[in-house]
Design a protein around this motif. Structure first.
Motif, PDB file in Angstrom:
ATOM      1  N   ASP A 222       0.829  -1.211   0.000  1.00 57.04           N
ATOM      2  CA  ASP A 222       0.000   0.000   0.000  1.00 57.04           C
ATOM      3  C   ASP A 222       0.862   1.258   0.000  1.00 57.04           C
ATOM      4  O   ASP A 222       1.858   1.349   0.739  1.00 57.04           O
ATOM      5  N   HIS A 223       0.466   2.225  -0.813  1.00 55.45           N
ATOM      6  CA  HIS A 223       1.123   3.543  -0.868  1.00 55.45           C
ATOM      7  C   HIS A 223       2.633   3.429  -1.053  1.00 55.45           C
ATOM      8  O   HIS A 223       3.400   4.202  -0.465  1.00 55.45           O
ATOM      9  N   PHE A 224       3.028   2.493  -1.883  1.00 55.15           N
ATOM     10  CA  PHE A 224       4.473   2.261  -2.039  1.00 55.15           C
ATOM     11  C   PHE A 224       5.185   3.487  -2.613  1.00 55.15           C
ATOM     12  O   PHE A 224       6.328   3.777  -2.257  1.00 55.15           O
ATOM     13  N   LYS A 225       4.527   4.186  -3.507  1.00 60.16           N
ATOM     14  CA  LYS A 225       5.153   5.353  -4.134  1.00 60.16           C
ATOM     15  C   LYS A 225       5.591   6.379  -3.094  1.00 60.16           C
ATOM     16  O   LYS A 225       6.592   7.079  -3.270  1.00 60.16           O
ATOM     17  N   ARG A 226       4.858   6.452  -1.992  1.00 58.86           N
ATOM     18  CA  ARG A 226       5.208   7.420  -0.952  1.00 58.86           C
ATOM     19  C   ARG A 226       6.549   7.095  -0.292  1.00 58.86           C
ATOM     20  O   ARG A 226       7.265   7.996   0.126  1.00 58.86           O
ATOM     21  N   PHE A 227       6.843   5.804  -0.180  1.00 59.21           N
ATOM     22  CA  PHE A 227       8.147   5.437   0.395  1.00 59.21           C
ATOM     23  C   PHE A 227       9.267   5.971  -0.493  1.00 59.21           C
ATOM     24  O   PHE A 227      10.264   6.512  -0.004  1.00 59.21           O
ATOM     25  N   ASP A 229       9.024   8.447  -2.747  1.00 58.90           N
ATOM     26  CA  ASP A 229       8.991   9.901  -2.830  1.00 58.90           C
ATOM     27  C   ASP A 229       9.539  10.558  -1.569  1.00 58.90           C
ATOM     28  O   ASP A 229      10.278  11.556  -1.638  1.00 58.90           O
ATOM     29  N   ASP A 230       9.163  10.018  -0.402  1.00 59.97           N
ATOM     30  CA  ASP A 230       9.531  10.662   0.865  1.00 59.97           C
ATOM     31  C   ASP A 230      10.877  10.206   1.411  1.00 59.97           C
ATOM     32  O   ASP A 230      11.601  10.987   2.033  1.00 59.97           O
ATOM     33  N   PHE A 231      11.214   8.923   1.180  1.00 63.78           N
ATOM     34  CA  PHE A 231      12.425   8.375   1.779  1.00 63.78           C
ATOM     35  C   PHE A 231      13.523   8.088   0.763  1.00 63.78           C
ATOM     36  O   PHE A 231      14.664   7.839   1.125  1.00 63.78           O
ATOM     37  N   GLY A 232      13.175   8.050  -0.514  1.00 69.16           N
ATOM     38  CA  GLY A 232      14.154   7.724  -1.540  1.00 69.16           C
ATOM     39  C   GLY A 232      14.015   6.289  -2.012  1.00 69.16           C
ATOM     40  O   GLY A 232      13.445   5.427  -1.320  1.00 69.16           O
ATOM     41  N   HIS A 233      14.555   6.005  -3.214  1.00 71.21           N
ATOM     42  CA  HIS A 233      14.394   4.680  -3.815  1.00 71.21           C
ATOM     43  C   HIS A 233      15.132   3.589  -3.039  1.00 71.21           C
ATOM     44  O   HIS A 233      14.723   2.423  -3.051  1.00 71.21           O
ATOM     45  N   GLN A 234      16.212   3.929  -2.371  1.00 71.70           N
ATOM     46  CA  GLN A 234      16.904   2.917  -1.577  1.00 71.70           C
ATOM     47  C   GLN A 234      16.016   2.421  -0.447  1.00 71.70           C
ATOM     48  O   GLN A 234      16.022   1.230  -0.115  1.00 71.70           O
ATOM     49  N   LYS A 235      15.253   3.332   0.152  1.00 75.58           N
ATOM     50  CA  LYS A 235      14.320   2.918   1.197  1.00 75.58           C
ATOM     51  C   LYS A 235      13.193   2.078   0.592  1.00 75.58           C
ATOM     52  O   LYS A 235      12.713   1.126   1.228  1.00 75.58           O
ATOM     53  N   GLY A 236      12.773   2.422  -0.627  1.00 72.45           N
ATOM     54  CA  GLY A 236      11.770   1.602  -1.296  1.00 72.45           C
ATOM     55  C   GLY A 236      12.266   0.185  -1.514  1.00 72.45           C
ATOM     56  O   GLY A 236      11.520  -0.783  -1.318  1.00 72.45           O
ATOM     57  N   ASP A 237      13.523   0.042  -1.913  1.00 69.44           N
ATOM     58  CA  ASP A 237      14.114  -1.292  -2.068  1.00 69.44           C
ATOM     59  C   ASP A 237      14.158  -2.025  -0.738  1.00 69.44           C
ATOM     60  O   ASP A 237      13.945  -3.249  -0.674  1.00 69.44           O
ATOM     61  N   SER A 290       3.216  -5.794  10.472  1.00 72.61           N
ATOM     62  CA  SER A 290       4.077  -5.630  11.656  1.00 72.61           C
ATOM     63  C   SER A 290       5.365  -4.882  11.321  1.00 72.61           C
ATOM     64  O   SER A 290       6.143  -4.548  12.221  1.00 72.61           O
ATOM     65  N   LEU A 291       5.587  -4.623  10.031  1.00 71.45           N
ATOM     66  CA  LEU A 291       6.821  -3.974   9.591  1.00 71.45           C
ATOM     67  C   LEU A 291       6.676  -2.454   9.576  1.00 71.45           C
ATOM     68  O   LEU A 291       5.578  -1.921   9.426  1.00 71.45           O
ATOM     69  N   ALA A 292       7.807  -1.794   9.697  1.00 71.65           N
ATOM     70  CA  ALA A 292       7.845  -0.332   9.589  1.00 71.65           C
ATOM     71  C   ALA A 292       9.256   0.092   9.228  1.00 71.65           C
ATOM     72  O   ALA A 292      10.225  -0.636   9.482  1.00 71.65           O
ATOM     73  N   VAL A 293       9.379   1.238   8.600  1.00 72.80           N
ATOM     74  CA  VAL A 293      10.692   1.798   8.262  1.00 72.80           C
ATOM     75  C   VAL A 293      10.719   3.259   8.696  1.00 72.80           C
ATOM     76  O   VAL A 293       9.679   3.877   8.936  1.00 72.80           O
ATOM     77  N   ARG A 294      11.915   3.796   8.811  1.00 76.24           N
ATOM     78  CA  ARG A 294      12.060   5.199   9.175  1.00 76.24           C
ATOM     79  C   ARG A 294      13.264   5.783   8.466  1.00 76.24           C
ATOM     80  O   ARG A 294      14.144   5.061   7.991  1.00 76.24           O
ATOM     81  N   LYS A 295      13.308   7.093   8.394  1.00 80.94           N
ATOM     82  CA  LYS A 295      14.463   7.752   7.834  1.00 80.94           C
ATOM     83  C   LYS A 295      15.643   7.595   8.777  1.00 80.94           C
ATOM     84  O   LYS A 295      15.485   7.538  10.000  1.00 80.94           O
ATOM     85  N   LYS A 296      16.811   7.553   8.198  1.00 81.40           N
ATOM     86  CA  LYS A 296      18.024   7.449   8.999  1.00 81.40           C
ATOM     87  C   LYS A 296      18.166   8.677   9.889  1.00 81.40           C
ATOM     88  O   LYS A 296      17.986   9.809   9.445  1.00 81.40           O
ATOM     89  N   SER A 301      10.161   9.734  11.976  1.00 82.91           N
ATOM     90  CA  SER A 301       9.736   9.491  10.592  1.00 82.91           C
ATOM     91  C   SER A 301       9.238   8.069  10.359  1.00 82.91           C
ATOM     92  O   SER A 301       9.109   7.637   9.233  1.00 82.91           O
ATOM     93  N   LYS A 302       8.966   7.329  11.406  1.00 82.15           N
ATOM     94  CA  LYS A 302       8.546   5.932  11.284  1.00 82.15           C
ATOM     95  C   LYS A 302       7.258   5.826  10.473  1.00 82.15           C
ATOM     96  O   LYS A 302       6.313   6.578  10.687  1.00 82.15           O
ATOM     97  N   ARG A 303       7.269   4.880   9.542  1.00 80.39           N
ATOM     98  CA  ARG A 303       6.087   4.680   8.706  1.00 80.39           C
ATOM     99  C   ARG A 303       5.785   3.188   8.593  1.00 80.39           C
ATOM    100  O   ARG A 303       6.663   2.379   8.271  1.00 80.39           O
ATOM    101  N   ALA A 304       4.535   2.833   8.865  1.00 81.66           N
ATOM    102  CA  ALA A 304       4.130   1.430   8.829  1.00 81.66           C
ATOM    103  C   ALA A 304       3.994   0.946   7.382  1.00 81.66           C
ATOM    104  O   ALA A 304       3.769   1.719   6.457  1.00 81.66           O
ATOM    105  N   ILE A 305       4.143  -0.362   7.210  1.00 79.99           N
ATOM    106  CA  ILE A 305       4.006  -1.013   5.910  1.00 79.99           C
ATOM    107  C   ILE A 305       2.758  -1.897   5.947  1.00 79.99           C
ATOM    108  O   ILE A 305       2.505  -2.579   6.947  1.00 79.99           O
TER     109      ILE A 305
END
Length: 348
Positions: A222-227, A229-237, A290-296, A301-305
């Motif tokens: 869900d909303h993958f494009k936002r990852f 756009d907001d965090f960069g393609h490396q975060k998307g990977d 249960s997953l989430a990522v955040r900006k370094k 900046s934590k965002r749920a997946i």
């Protein structure tokens, strides 16, 4: 391309070309084989230079670009020749492996027979034929020693040849595996899915078991494009890898998982009931949620997946395209109804 080449020379060219195809993640196709075969031959410097430029820029060579290089530097006659040579080579590999095994057994048996004959003659005790026996023993001894030396040398050569062929076959298998695999997630790729979905439908139709349900599960993040756009393609990977790891933990031998494209995935497999299908899909959904990522260096900046799922149960004699359309429609409904949920496609 010189068509008057020996099988041994072709084998050497293939042995050099295959690891390069694996390295640059190029699928096993006649066109890719042909351009890399020509590349290692070095017979067309312009082809080599262009392929080097493409690899330097993209770290691979797409099918479209490979076709463009082929059309520019080679011809359809080259492709026909190469396909015939490749088929002949594959057949020869199988035959040589069989011949090697047979010859190894014969040479060992022959050596044993010579030794037995030598021992038998050496034990004869007829005095009247002593000289003849002695001459025979000496001659047989010389022949036996020579044959044993030859057999040992021959066995060594055969063993080396066998190992080289085995290595080449493993390289071919590896290149095929690499061509079927998405390098980021480790799942099968879209090309593999397109091939497998037809077989999946056909096999189920021919061997339909009332106690088994075949299903196609499509899901995307869900909303993958936002990852991106907001965090960069490396975060998307990173998100894709995290999701792939969770999905892999739920897979069994009766299931196959594919990266269908971008952030969208497919699973095909067999279950005993709709309830089992829903439990399986919901387990993956919850694991992803249960997953989430955040900006370094940014704890705020934590965002749920999360992911949405569309399920389509296969009916006998359904075409692959129809099954995909139904699962995709169910996925669309899951998206429009709030995401992070599962929808089952109704029967048509």
């Amino acid at each position: 391309m010189d068509h008057a080449v020996s099988l041994a020379h072709s084998a050497q060219c293939l042995k050099k070309a295959i690891p390069m195809m694996v390295k640059y993640r190029m699928p096993v196709t006649p066109i890719n084989y042909a351009i890399w075969y020509c590349y290692v031959q070095g017979s067309k410097p312009a082809l080599n230079a262009e392929l080097d430029d493409v690899i330097a820029q993209q770290q691979t060579c797409t099918q479209n670009k490979a076709k463009e290089i082929f059309d520019k530097h080679l011809s359809e006659d080259d492709l026909v020749f190469f396909q015939e040579m490749a088929d002949r080579f594959h057949g020869t590999m199988e035959q040589v492996q069989q011949d090697i095994s047979i010859t190894l057994g014969h040479s060992k048996s022959f050596t044993t027979s010579l030794v037995d004959s030598q021992n038998e003659l050496a034990n004869l005790a007829n005095v009247n034929s002593f000289n003849e026996i002695l001459g025979c023993v000496e001659r047989l001894t010389d022949e036996s020693v020579a044959m044993q030396d030859y057999a040992r040398e021959f066995q060594t050569k055969l063993a080396v040849a066998y190992n080289e062929i085995k290595d080449l076959k493993e390289a071919l298998n590896l290149s095929k595996e690499a061509a079927d695999t998405d390098p980021l997630t480790g799942f099968f790729n879209r090309r593999k899915f397109d091939d497998d979905i037809q077989l999946f439908c056909q096999t189920y139709s021919e061997q339909a078991d009332e106690g088994v349900l075949a299903v196609l599960i499509m899901f995307d993040i869900d909303h993958f494009k936002r990852f991106n756009d907001d965090f960069g393609h490396q975060k998307g990977d990173e998100v894709l890898k995290l999701v792939a790891k969770k999905v892999s933990q739920n897979m069994t031998d009766t299931l196959n998982v594919y990266r269908y494209g971008g952030e969208e995935f497919c699973i095909t497999g067999y279950f005993t009931s709709i309830n089992d299908i829903m439990k399986f899909a919901d387990k993956i959904r919850l694991d992803i949620a249960s997953l989430a990522v955040r900006k370094k260096d940014d704890i705020n900046s934590k965002r749920a997946i999360s992911a949405s799922f569309g399920l389509a149960i296969l009916r006998p004699f359904t075409k692959g395209a129809v099954l995909i359309e139904r699962a995709d429609r169910a996925l669309y409904i899951a998206k429009t109804h709030g995401r992070n949920r599962i929808e089952i496609a109704p029967d048509i």
